[in-house]
Design an enzyme around this catalytic site. Structure first.
Site, mmCIF file in Angstrom:
data_model
loop_
_atom_site.group_PDB
_atom_site.id
_atom_site.type_symbol
_atom_site.label_atom_id
_atom_site.label_comp_id
_atom_site.label_asym_id
_atom_site.label_seq_id
_atom_site.Cartn_x
_atom_site.Cartn_y
_atom_site.Cartn_z
ATOM 1 N N ASP A 329 35.672 59.577 111.894
ATOM 2 C CA ASP A 329 34.554 58.670 111.651
ATOM 3 C C ASP A 329 33.297 59.511 111.439
ATOM 4 O O ASP A 329 33.366 60.740 111.435
ATOM 5 C CB ASP A 329 34.368 57.725 112.854
ATOM 6 C CG ASP A 329 33.886 58.453 114.102
ATOM 7 O OD1 ASP A 329 33.805 59.699 114.089
ATOM 8 O OD2 ASP A 329 33.583 57.779 115.101
ATOM 9 N N ASP A 331 29.376 59.881 113.021
ATOM 10 C CA ASP A 331 28.546 59.444 114.151
ATOM 11 C C ASP A 331 27.078 59.792 113.910
ATOM 12 O O ASP A 331 26.761 60.896 113.472
ATOM 13 C CB ASP A 331 29.008 60.150 115.437
ATOM 14 C CG ASP A 331 30.507 60.031 115.658
ATOM 15 O OD1 ASP A 331 30.948 58.961 116.077
ATOM 16 O OD2 ASP A 331 31.228 61.021 115.377
ATOM 17 N N ASP A 430 29.689 55.140 113.397
ATOM 18 C CA ASP A 430 29.185 54.806 114.720
ATOM 19 C C ASP A 430 27.682 55.065 114.747
ATOM 20 O O ASP A 430 27.260 56.200 114.539
ATOM 21 C CB ASP A 430 29.863 55.746 115.731
ATOM 22 C CG ASP A 430 30.473 55.007 116.894
ATOM 23 O OD1 ASP A 430 30.221 53.796 117.013
ATOM 24 O OD2 ASP A 430 31.187 55.661 117.683
HETATM 25 P P1 UTP Z 1 34.283 60.869 118.357
HETATM 26 O O1 UTP Z 1 35.363 60.062 118.978
HETATM 27 O O2 UTP Z 1 33.760 60.406 117.055
HETATM 28 O O3 UTP Z 1 34.819 62.361 118.270
HETATM 29 O O4 UTP Z 1 33.133 60.973 119.407
HETATM 30 P P2 UTP Z 1 34.514 63.517 117.240
HETATM 31 O O5 UTP Z 1 34.379 64.739 118.040
HETATM 32 O O6 UTP Z 1 33.380 63.160 116.339
HETATM 33 O O7 UTP Z 1 35.851 63.619 116.461
HETATM 34 P P3 UTP Z 1 36.230 63.060 115.014
HETATM 35 O O8 UTP Z 1 35.939 64.182 114.101
HETATM 36 O O9 UTP Z 1 35.374 61.854 114.743
HETATM 37 O O10 UTP Z 1 37.671 62.736 115.082
HETATM 38 C C1 UTP Z 1 31.992 61.773 119.230
HETATM 39 C C2 UTP Z 1 31.298 61.980 120.516
HETATM 40 O O11 UTP Z 1 30.774 60.749 120.981
HETATM 41 C C3 UTP Z 1 31.084 60.550 122.326
HETATM 42 C C4 UTP Z 1 32.321 61.376 122.602
HETATM 43 O O12 UTP Z 1 32.311 61.854 123.899
HETATM 44 C C5 UTP Z 1 32.213 62.485 121.610
HETATM 45 O O13 UTP Z 1 31.603 63.565 122.241
HETATM 46 N N1 UTP Z 1 31.370 59.127 122.573
HETATM 47 C C6 UTP Z 1 32.208 58.465 121.767
HETATM 48 C C7 UTP Z 1 30.800 58.514 123.647
HETATM 49 O O14 UTP Z 1 30.023 59.140 124.375
HETATM 50 N N2 UTP Z 1 31.092 57.215 123.897
HETATM 51 C C8 UTP Z 1 31.922 56.502 123.106
HETATM 52 O O15 UTP Z 1 32.173 55.316 123.366
HETATM 53 C C9 UTP Z 1 32.503 57.159 121.999
HETATM 54 MN MN MN Z 2 33.314 61.328 115.221
#
Ligand code: UTP
Ligand code: MN
Length: 506
Positions: A329, A331, A430
């Site tokens: 995704d 973020d 996100d």
């Molecule tokens: P992600 O699940 O998007 O992981 O969460 P990522 O490292 O970006 O991996 P990919 O590349 O998308 O697969 C990003 C960060 O957001 C935090 C997670 O701890 C992670 O560090 N997070 C995610 C939260 O704090 N709360 C949530 O509900 C979701």
């Molecule tokens: Mn991510």
């Protein structure tokens, strides 16, 4: 110990041809060569067995090293070692062949001396048996620098698969244990060759060590291979691949005999709005997002935010901030340097995006974090309480435009899914809005990796008696919140060396 008297030995070796014998041997068939087997590292019984074997095959094998010897056969010695070993016995002449045992065994098999190849020659320094490098690694992932470079991908992929399987099976404890083990291997400067190198490393439990051992010894781990093939794992993967479906829902469906998307569609289950969108855009969502796509989405989000609140800031977080080239995704963290200006921002951003027809799905949750209500101690869960929007973007791209034109030229009647022919793809995005005062904590918390975050909180709690969240850092001893305006400030409060995002890929 059986010793041949020195006198007799001399006598025997002095004889031409058949030497050192126990009688009844063939006469030497290869009189131009005289072999000598070095006992060092080979051991005396093996040496004696091999010497007799050689003589039976018609080779002249000496018990003693002398000027007559033309070939010295050794096992696990360097040329340097051998020369040093034989100095007291007159030294090794330039023209003497210093050979590995492989030349001897191949010659025995062939029944004649085989041609001496490079690989038979003793190395000057023993390179195939390097000194065992014993690695050393600090225990917490937040004390280590984990880049995307990984010298042990076979091992870490195997452990990550077991971690994923545990997480999908609602065994989070086991999942974390495998994640920690994989994270330790990710920081090793070279590929693990032997178990002895792992002595003293943290986080390698019995189970992880067994998996590593299997892979080092057999090239694969049975447990990993059978997990990959198991119906349960495959079904869990497929079902949790639906946006909005977690491990618990997937497990319930599997118990009802639903293992794939077809069976789910036919089951007549009522899906919630997220799951419906997830099913509709299944292939797109399960195809990873590229860095280029993330950048295009960043432009869209920046435009939306600038339109509704000039001066607000947008930061790409998650895996892309850590330097990854793809992700599941995209973020973003949004804030405004004037505290309070960010209030009510998310609904406006969402409306703007919707008006542009950029959103396929969105669900916004309000900010529920109030520091004054949290009090000392830890928040009830690690869940963030920021204003947050979980969404699916409709991403038009130049490449997709080109692809669709190509498709129209194709032969008609070819079956193609909508997802392959339309000029856009679905991408999960996100969005998180943070007040400026919490921005550093939010940035640190949303940059990941997930294990790095978990380890930061564990460090804070166990080593510093502090409580870290994506909102704040609370010091239990001083009974107060510690302020931070940058990630560097937070690492400093925690007594940790600053680790930049590109080195948080634990
Ligand atoms: P992600 O699940 O998007 O992981 O969460 P990522 O490292 O970006 O991996 P990919 O590349 O998308 O697969 C990003 C960060 O957001 C935090 C997670 O701890 C992670 O560090 N997070 C995610 C939260 O704090 N709360 C949530 O509900 C979701
Ligand atoms: Mn991510």
């Amino acid at each position: 110990m059986m010793m041949v008297p020195l006198k007799r030995r001399k006598l025997v070796t002095a004889e031409a041809g058949n030497t050192g014998g126990d009688g009844g041997e063939e006469p030497a068939r290869f009189p131009h060569m005289v072999l000598f087997l070095l006992e060092r590292k080979m051991g005396s019984s093996r040496r004696s067995f091999l010497s007799q074997l050689g003589r039976r095959k018609g080779f002249q094998v000496e018990e003693q090293f002398s000027k007559k010897v033309t070939h010295v056969i050794c096992e696990n010695n360097s040329a340097e070692d051998v020369r040093r070993c034989l100095t007291s016995q007159g030294g090794v002449q330039e023209e003497v062949h210093l050979l590995d045992i492989s030349w001897f065994t191949e010659s025995m098999r062939a029944g004649h001396p085989v041609q001496i190849l490079d690989r038979h020659q003793l190395q000057e320094q023993l390179v195939n048996k390097p000194e065992v490098v014993v690695f050393s690694v600090p225990s917490y992932a937040c004390q280590r620098r984990t880049t995307l470079e990984n010298q042990n991908t076979t091992l870490t992929d195997a452990l990550s698969l077991l971690a994923e399987n545990a997480e999908l099976s609602n065994e989070d404890g086991r999942g974390v244990a495998f994640r920690r083990a994989a994270a330790v291997l990710k920081v090793l400067p070279s590929a693990v060759q032997s178990m002895s190198q792992l002595t003293g490393l943290p986080c390698l439990g019995e189970h992880s060590l067994r998996v590593i051992k299997d892979i080092l010894e057999n090239g694969a781990s049975n447990e990993v291979e059978s997990t990959k093939k198991s119906e349960k794992y495959k079904a869990l993967k497929v079902l949790t691949g639906i946006f909005g479906v977690g491990a618990k829902t997937a497990a319930r469906w599997i118990r009802e005999g639903i293992h794939n998307l077809c069976q789910l569609r036919e089951s007549g289950h009522t899906l919630n709005r997220a799951q419906q969108a997830g099913l509709e855009h299944y292939d797109d969502i399960n195809q990873s997002v590229t860095k280029t796509e993330a950048e295009v989405i960043q432009e869209m989000v920046e435009k939306a935010v600038a339109s509704v609140l000039p001066g607000a800031q947008v930061v790409l977080t998650g895996g892309f901030r850590r330097g990854k080239m793809s992700g599941h995704d995209v973020d973003f963290l949004i804030t405004h340097p004037e505290e309070g200006r960010e209030v009510g921002l998310m609904p406006k951003v969402v409306s703007w995006l919707e008006a542009q027809d950029f959103l396929l799905y969105q669900k916004t949750t309000r900010n529920s974090y109030l520091e004054s209500k949290e009090g000392p101690g830890r928040p009830p869960s690690n869940m963030d309480r920021f204003e947050r929007c979980l969404s699916i973007f409709k991403l038009h791209s130049v490449e997709n435009q080109a692809a669709v034109q190509d498709v129209t030229k194709r032969v008609e009647g070819e079956q193609r899914s909508d997802e392959q022919t339309r000029p856009w793809r679905a991408v999960r995005v996100d969005l998180v809005v943070s007040p400026f005062s919490q921005f550093a904590f939010a940035l640190l918390g949303w940059t990941g990796s997930k294990l790095f975050e978990r380890e930061l909180r564990r460090w804070a709690g166990y080593e510093k008696a502090m409580c870290l969240s994506s909102h704040a850092l609370y010091d239990n001893k001083q009974r107060k919140y510690l302020r931070a305006s940058s990630e560097e400030d937070i690492f400093a409060h925690l007594g940790l060396e600053y680790i930049p995002p590109s080195e948080r890929n634990a």
